[in-house]
Design a protein around this motif. Sequence first.
Motif, mmCIF file in Angstrom:
data_model
loop_
_atom_site.group_PDB
_atom_site.id
_atom_site.type_symbol
_atom_site.label_atom_id
_atom_site.label_comp_id
_atom_site.label_asym_id
_atom_site.label_seq_id
_atom_site.Cartn_x
_atom_site.Cartn_y
_atom_site.Cartn_z
ATOM 1 N N ARG A 130 -9.782 -106.832 21.154
ATOM 2 C CA ARG A 130 -10.357 -105.652 21.796
ATOM 3 C C ARG A 130 -9.358 -104.500 21.804
ATOM 4 O O ARG A 130 -8.177 -104.696 22.036
ATOM 5 C CB ARG A 130 -10.772 -105.977 23.236
ATOM 6 C CG ARG A 130 -11.900 -106.986 23.328
ATOM 7 C CD ARG A 130 -12.352 -107.175 24.777
ATOM 8 N NE ARG A 130 -13.376 -108.201 24.866
ATOM 9 C CZ ARG A 130 -14.662 -107.997 24.625
ATOM 10 N NH1 ARG A 130 -15.072 -106.782 24.310
ATOM 11 N NH2 ARG A 130 -15.541 -108.983 24.713
ATOM 12 N N THR A 156 -10.273 -105.569 30.232
ATOM 13 C CA THR A 156 -10.096 -105.023 28.881
ATOM 14 C C THR A 156 -10.464 -103.546 28.798
ATOM 15 O O THR A 156 -10.385 -102.953 27.720
ATOM 16 C CB THR A 156 -10.963 -105.802 27.882
ATOM 17 O OG1 THR A 156 -12.347 -105.685 28.269
ATOM 18 C CG2 THR A 156 -10.569 -107.265 27.841
ATOM 19 N N LEU A 157 -10.875 -102.940 29.910
ATOM 20 C CA LEU A 157 -11.261 -101.531 29.916
ATOM 21 C C LEU A 157 -10.077 -100.669 30.344
ATOM 22 O O LEU A 157 -9.280 -101.065 31.188
ATOM 23 C CB LEU A 157 -12.436 -101.305 30.859
ATOM 24 C CG LEU A 157 -13.713 -102.078 30.508
ATOM 25 C CD1 LEU A 157 -14.773 -101.877 31.591
ATOM 26 C CD2 LEU A 157 -14.249 -101.642 29.143
ATOM 27 N N SER A 210 -15.202 -100.687 25.400
ATOM 28 C CA SER A 210 -14.297 -101.601 24.692
ATOM 29 C C SER A 210 -14.751 -101.696 23.242
ATOM 30 O O SER A 210 -15.930 -101.912 22.970
ATOM 31 C CB SER A 210 -14.330 -102.993 25.338
ATOM 32 O OG SER A 210 -13.582 -103.914 24.568
#
Length: 260
Positions: free
Chosen positions: A61, A112-113, A170
């Motif tokens: 990602r 993951t942001l 993402s």
Amino acid sequence: MTSSEETPSFRLAYVPGVTPAKWVRIWNERLPDVPLTLIGVPAAEASGLLRDGGADAGLLRLPTDRTGLSAIPLYTETTVVVVPKDHVVAAVDEVLVQDLADDVVLHPLDDTLEWEDLPGRPAIERPATTRDAVELVAAGVGLLVVPQSLARLHHRKDLTYRTVTDAPHSRVALSWPEDETTDLVEDFIGIVRGRTVNSTRGRPKPPPEPKGKRPDTGGARRGPAAGGTGGKAAGRGRQGGTGGSKGAKGGKRGRPRRRS
């Protein structure tokens, strides 16, 4: 055993929420003699695994630390908020970040942001993982904003999710060590980009083989006229010699004189 004698293989790392099944199936169809090994890895550890040589390529990602890595973005995921089914957000199709301002929004350590300002009210403690955060949402502790694939991965019957239209996104990318763009990496790039098996892009085609040449006789070619002429000349010489012999035999012989 030398490296040239080793059986080729391909190691593909992937982070939670990414499903490489389609690409693996195409790989097995096109390269049945090259086994592909899948390696699951937490999102935060994916880039380090590639730099350390733990995999040949990885589906990870973005954003991430891309030092020493090449990357091809593949697609961008929708961002959603995970809520209990009886929460007010469940009554609409999509929300804005500001609609979550009065709720506790969990921020797990493996988020993951990339946020400039975290949404909602902070929790007392950050959950260690997204899975832990989902359990807390089910317990009524707060809400969770994640890429849609992670909401699906950790699906529960008592939870649902809705799109957050203005949240960060993402992106999923194919990445590999920039100094290790091997033929097998090129093959996988072609697969994820949808190239056909006969595509001219990706791995370069081998140069065409040279056309066949006539074998070298090792000497000058004899002209057919020379041989023929020599044969005829010899024939004429033989004929001439035979004619001369006949002429000698055919000459008149003189009568012997009578003796007186």
